[in-house]
Structures are given as C-alpha cells and as structure tokens.
Design an enzyme around this catalytic site. Structure first.
Site, PDB file in Angstrom:
ATOM      1  N   GLY B 242       0.824  -1.206   0.000  1.00 11.42           N
ATOM      2  CA  GLY B 242       0.000   0.000   0.000  1.00 11.42           C
ATOM      3  C   GLY B 242       0.855   1.252   0.000  1.00 11.42           C
ATOM      4  N   TYR B 362      -1.104   9.203   6.694  1.00 10.34           N
ATOM      5  CA  TYR B 362      -1.777   7.893   6.618  1.00 10.34           C
ATOM      6  C   TYR B 362      -0.892   6.782   6.037  1.00 10.34           C
ATOM      7  CZ  TYR B 362      -3.734   9.268   1.924  1.00 10.34           C
ATOM      8  OH  TYR B 362      -3.941   9.668   0.648  1.00 10.34           O
ATOM      9  N   GLU B 363      -1.381   5.580   6.209  1.00 13.41           N
ATOM     10  CA  GLU B 363      -0.617   4.360   5.884  1.00 13.41           C
ATOM     11  C   GLU B 363       0.779   4.399   6.513  1.00 13.41           C
ATOM     12  OE1 GLU B 363      -1.056   2.332   2.225  1.00 13.41           O
ATOM     13  OE2 GLU B 363      -3.109   3.025   1.961  1.00 13.41           O
ATOM     14  N   GLY B 364       0.826   4.834   7.745  1.00 13.76           N
ATOM     15  CA  GLY B 364       2.096   4.921   8.474  1.00 13.76           C
ATOM     16  C   GLY B 364       2.671   6.307   8.340  1.00 13.76           C
TER      17      GLY B 364
END
Ligand SMILES: Cc1cc2nc3c(=O)[nH]c(=O)nc-3n(C[C@H](O)[C@H](O)[C@H](O)COP(=O)(O)OP(=O)(O)OC[C@H]3O[C@@H](n4cnc5c(N)ncnc54)[C@H](O)[C@@H]3O)c2cc1C
Lengths: 248, 379
Positions: B242, B362-364
């Site tokens: 992702g 987001y996503e880390g």
C-alpha cells in the site's frame, strides 16, 4: 461491414517544432501520437462496433510508416480495433501515403475506409480524396456524423451555413472531422491487455514515384509580447490599434 | 539496468493523464470545497479498469505491473488526490490483500467484483486508540462457534461510505496481543454497522472518510482471511505494498505542483522579467526537480522490486517517507513561487499543499516509516 481506419503517426500537438538545415523535420526527442482527427474517426468506428455489433464485422487500422509507428497502432488496438496493418514504407508526401494505401486496399475488401480530414503534422488534407480516386470509389468529406440505420450508412457533413445528410453506398471513403465522435477514447486496462494478443501485420510497401521535394521550411514568426494598457488609458489603446496594429 | 518504460507502461501513463486532465480537472476545486466525490468519475475510473489494474486477469483484473500502477497513480494524483486515494485503497490494500491471502471461494465472491470495479473496497485497521500502534486493536471479533461477533470502532476509514466490501482487522484473542488479531471480509450492509459523519478534512476533502462502528455484528466464519491469528501479519504485508500507492500519490502531488510552479514562473513578470529569471526562483525549481526525480526513482525501485518478487518492504517505506516529505516541501515552495496567487484556490497549488500533508500521516506516518527503515538497518 468491414471498416478500415487509416491512422497517421504524428508529433504530439505540444511538440516544439525544429528542423534539420530547414529541410527536414527534426524528430529527436519527439513524442508521437495518433493524428487527432484519425483518433476521432477511429473512436466513432469502435463505438459503432460496440453498440451495433450486428452491423460492423471488424475494425482494422492501417498505417504507412516505419516500425516507430507501431506504438500508435497498438494504442489503436488497445482502444478497440480488431487488428492492425503497417505498410512498411517511408512517407514523403500525401501522394505516397495515398498510393501505398490504395495498392494494399485494392487487394482487400473493406466497405468503409475512414480517414481524418487532415493530419496535424503537414496539414495536407488530401490523402482521403486521393485514396478514393486511386481506388475509383466515392468519398464524402467533412463528415461530422456517421451512423448505420437499417443496414444503410448515413452521414452528415458540414456545408456552408448548415449540414447535409447523405445516405451512402459502400464501398466509399469517409473523411471525418470534429464532431464525428465527442472525444477520443481512452484505452482501458482490459483493452491494453487484450491488445497484446491482437494481430499487427507488417506488409512491404511498393515502389512509388517521388513527386515532391521539400525546398525549405519556415517557422512562424515569433509573436510579439502581449502589451497591457492601463484601463484608464483608452486613448493610448485607440492610438496603438490605429497607428501600430492598423486594425481600426 | 534499463530505465526505459515499455510501450504498454507508457500507454497506461498516457491513459491516466488523459483521464485526469479531461475528466477530473474541470471541477476538482469545487469538489474539494464541497467535500463530495462524483459518482460518474468513480464509474469512469472503474470502466477504464483503474480500480483493479494490478489484479490477475484470472480474477477479472487488468494484470498490469506495479510500475504501471505507479505511473498511473502519479498522473491522477497530479490533478486529484481524493480520487487517487480511492484507487490506491482498492488496488494495493483491498484487492492485493485478497488476491494474495484469501482462499478461492473468497476471491470468487469478493475479489472479482472488486477487480472489475463494480464494487469498492475499504481497509479498516486504524482505531481511535490505535493508529501508529496498530497492535493495540480494541475492536473485538469474538469466536462464537459458527460466526464471529464484532464490537468496536474503526477510525478514519477511506471509502467507508462508498465501499460495499470491508477488510477489517480485529482482535479475537486479546491475551495473545498481536498474535490474536485476525483479518476478515465484512459486507458493509451487515446489521450492526453504522458510520460516523463524513470527516471535515484539511485536504483530500472529497475523499470519503468516516469512522465505522460495529455493534454486535455477526460475520460468517468463512469470511476470516488465512489461519487463525494471521490478521496482524496480513495487515503489515498488505501495508508494505500500500505504501507504494501512497508514495506515488505523494510523488504526483509534488510533480503536479512543480509543473504548475514552473509554468507560472515563465509567465509571471516582476522587475521587468519573468520570475524564472530571478535566480532564487530558478534555484527553488531546480531543487524541486531534483527532489521529484529522487522520489520517482524510489517509487519505481520499490515497484520494480515488487514486480520481480524481491523483498520490497524497506524500499516501499523509504519511498513512502521520502515522497511524502518532499511533497510537503515541494508544494510549499510551489505556493511561494505563485506568491499571493498561490494562496487562493484558483491556482490549485494551495490544495496540493493541503493534500501533501496527508501523505505524511496515513498508511504509516513519516516517523513510523523511519522506524521501519531504521530497524531494517540492523538486520
Ligand atoms: C484522511 C485519512 C484517511 C485514512 N484512511 C485510513 C484507512 O482507510 N484505513 C485505516 O485503517 N486508517 C486510515 N487512516 C488512519 C491513519 O493511517 C492514521 O491516522 C495513522 O496511522 C496515524 O495514526 P494516529 O492518527 O492514531 O496518530 P498517532 O499514532 O497517535 O501518532 C501521533 C504522532 O505521534 C507519532 N508517533 C506515534 N508513535 C511513534 C513512535 N513510536 N515513534 C515516533 N513517533 C511516533 C506519529 O508519527 C504522529 O506524528 C486515515 C487517516 C486519515 C487522516
């Protein structure tokens, strides 16, 4: 009906045009695309095939050019054409393109041959007409609408001050212009994937007389910089329009 | 080493560019203002196959490689990151997760309609109390014999309203900590699921973000993905991929802002010349160009590794962190180059700057990426 769509491979419309010694187009670093008018006629042919599969048996694309044109042919396949043909030949002018196309088409059987009204590279606007002459079949130019109704081809073309609608017998050459499709079709992922297995045939061109020699190219004169005149200063504007631009 | 793209990759890049410029650009400012996504854009995105572009054609996807995906994500993100995040969640989280870890029955039932773009997916990991620390999941999925019973809240869920298929991470055995976590496929219209209001965000305002509440939601046993306790590994592996999506989104936001700033600098005049001719502006653009080039190379390297089936977790973390951080820097400078015009909506760069900020979160977050990268240094 079998449709053949002629597609030219032209520099992207945003290309900065340069010449080698003012004699030949400098193609270094140029990005090539399908001629926009050809892409529109191709889009219409494919729309027809998708919506009226009973009327359209196949859509083939054809290009006269060298191997570097194959990316454009494959894009046409990705958009939805069934197969592609490249006539392996240089293209020196409209005559040579029309001649190469006619030599190939005369041996095959297509019901409608689509051409764009002109190419965005040399703007000759003559391949479609010449091709019809060489094949001794009719042509209809400036077509802005194409339909098949009850098995009959109906086209609309723009004439001075209006449109005329014609019912046309096949075979004929359809020379399409803006309006024939709303905008060029964007290839889908599925289309790009299926294009991998569609056939692209290369046939050798035939000998062709060279009738034209390019003598010189000139770039258009650079436009003068835009001048802004203060909104208060109408007098200056009128003075410039009158004395400098000489338009009033 | 070959830095050339294939004819097909270039065709995909062009298709994404055409779609973005022809369809998305016209009303992107309005959609951002009103915080709404357009159904017709999503339909078109699906028809063009962008929602399932990497899924194996066996499961009705486009079968394209990750490099093509990066190119497409960059082009779409140059214009509209609210649309590209939808695309990223569908492709690299939901579809990829299902394709790699779901069983054949689940793929047939859920992956195929997602890959065709007929359905939208969402990925539900974050919680009000579990963001960066995804191990402390509080949503529970109690094993009730022939079904799982869900209770808890997921936060910040992209596509929560649009999606019909949820991939939900939840805790089945709290005492086993992250080894007790499972991943599930949950139909959004299962009784007991409710959504919070659409989040009123700083950027990517049109993107569909909600919290999702589970109140005694029954999920069939057959909807668990993988072995019992596989959920945390599932989430981490899926996020590795992702991150390539979000990295290329950040890259697109940066290059979109850069292109606008470059164009503006050659048109706008100050002190009798185009502002590009002032060295401090030209050097800003030069720095931006170098950063974008680096960012693109990192994205493509991570994508290439993934396509070669080589380990790509660290590379994707590097790409995500770098691209997101430079997106913030580049968009800020793009606003600066536009002067006052950059601060109003018409010129797009202020929106790109607001969008860039999210890619660092987001996503880390960027900090979390540094944890991943620094840990890999010791291996
Ligand atoms: C618009 C939007 C859409 C989102 N979409 C989704 C989605 O679809 N699905 C989903 O599951 N989640 C989604 N998220 C959630 C997102 O992934 C989290 O917000 C993110 O992981 C950060 O978690 P947090 O917000 O709880 O911040 P926290 O984890 O509380 O972090 C706060 C700050 O502390 C820092 N920090 C935390 N731990 C450490 C550490 N160990 N070392 C150094 N610094 C640290 C962080 O970097 C950050 O700066 C979305 C978020 C937003 C805003």
């Amino acid at each position: 009906m079998k449709i053949l769509v002629c597609i030219n491979n032209v520099p992207d419309t945003t290309t900065k045009i340069k010449f080698v010694d003012n004699k030949a187009f400098d193609s270094a670093g140029v990005q090539w695309i399908i001629n926009p008018w050809d892409e529109l006629t191709l889009t219409r042919a494919i729309e027809m095939k998708e919506t009226q599969p009973a009327d359209i048996e196949s859509v083939t694309v054809i290009n006269v050019g060298r191997a570097d044109a194959e990316a454009s042919i494959r894009k046409a396949l990705a958009i939805g054409a069934d197969n592609g043909i490249r006539i392996n030949s240089d293209t020196s002018d409209s005559y040579s393109v029309a001649f190469q196309l006619s030599e190939y088409i005369a041996k095959e059987k297509y019901d409608i041959i689509f051409c764009g009204i002109e190419s965005s590279d040399y703007n000759g606007g003559s391949v479609g007409g010449m091709l019809a002459e060489f094949l001794a079949i009719p042509s209809v130019s400036s077509v802005s609408m194409f339909e098949i109704k009850d098995g009959k081809v109906v086209v609309k073309r723009e004439i001075d001050g209006g449109n005329e609608t014609l019912s046309v017998q096949t075979p004929f050459v359809l020379i399409g212009q803006k309006g024939i499709a709303i905008e060029p079709k964007i290839p889908s992922m599925r289309g790009i994937m299926t294009a991998r297995t569609k056939q692209l045939t290369v046939v050798e061109g035939v000998a062709c007389n060279q009738l034209i020699e390019f003598v010189d190219f000139d770039l258009p004169k650079a436009k003068a910089a835009c001048r802004k005149i203060d909104a208060e200063n109408v007098k200056e504007l009128i003075d410039l329009l009158h004395n400098e631009a000489k338009v009033i | 080493m070959d830095f050339n793209f294939t004819e097909e990759q270039l065709m995909i890049q062009q298709a994404a560019k055409d779609f973005a410029e022809r369809e998305l650009l016209v009303d992107v400012i309005e959609r951002d203002d009103n915080a709404v996504q357009s159904a017709s854009h999503i339909k078109k995105l699906a028809e063009l196959g962008f929602l399932g572009m990497m899924t194996d054609p066996k499961y009705d996807g486009g079968g394209m490689d990750t490099v093509s995906y990066v190119l497409a994500m960059e082009e779409i993100s140059k214009v509209d990151a609210s649309i590209s995040v939808l695309m990223s969640v569908c492709n690299s989280l939901v579809n990829w997760g299902l394709e790699n870890f779901a069983n054949e029955f689940q793929k047939e039932k859920y992956l195929k309609p997602l890959a065709r773009g007929e359905k939208i997916g969402a990925f539900l990991l974050s919680e009000p109390e579990a963001g960066s620390d995804a191990t402390s999941q509080r949503t529970t999925a109690e094993d009730k014999g022939d079904y799982y019973l869900f209770n808890g809240t997921k936060n910040w869920i992209t596509n929560a309203h649009l999606a019909s298929t949820y991939l939900v991470i939840a805790q089945t055995y709290p005492d086993k900590k992250h080894k007790g976590i499972n991943a599930f496929i949950v139909d959004k219209d299962t009784p007991g699921i409710t959504l919070g209001p659409h989040e009123n965000k700083m950027g990517m305002r049109a993107s569909d973000t909600h919290s999702v509440m589970f109140n005694d939601v029954k999920v069939p046993k057959e909807n668990r993905i993988g072995e019992d306790g596989f959920g945390f590994t599932f989430a981490m592996k899926t996020l590795d991929g992702g991150r390539i999506g979000i990295a290329s989104q950040a890259l697109g936001i940066a290059s979109g802002a850069f292109e606008r700033a470059l164009k503006y600098s050659r048109e706008r005049k100050a002190f009798g010349t185009e502002i590009f001719n002032h060295q401090s502006v030209a050097f800003k653009l030069s720095d931006m160009a170098v950063k974008i080039e680096n960012a693109r190379n990192l994205c493509l390297k991570a994508a290439w590794l993934k396509d070669q089936h080589l380990p790509y977790g660290t590379a994707s973390a590097m790409a995500k962190q770098y691209c997101a951080d430079i997106a913030m820097e580049v968009t800020t400078e793009a606003v600066q180059i536009h002067g006052g015009y950059g601060y109003v909506k018409e010129y797009h760069v202020e929106r790109l700057m607001r969008e860039a900020k999210l890619t660092q979160i987001y996503e880390g977050t960027s900090e979390v990426q540094k944890i991943i990268i620094s840990r890999s240094l010791l291996k």
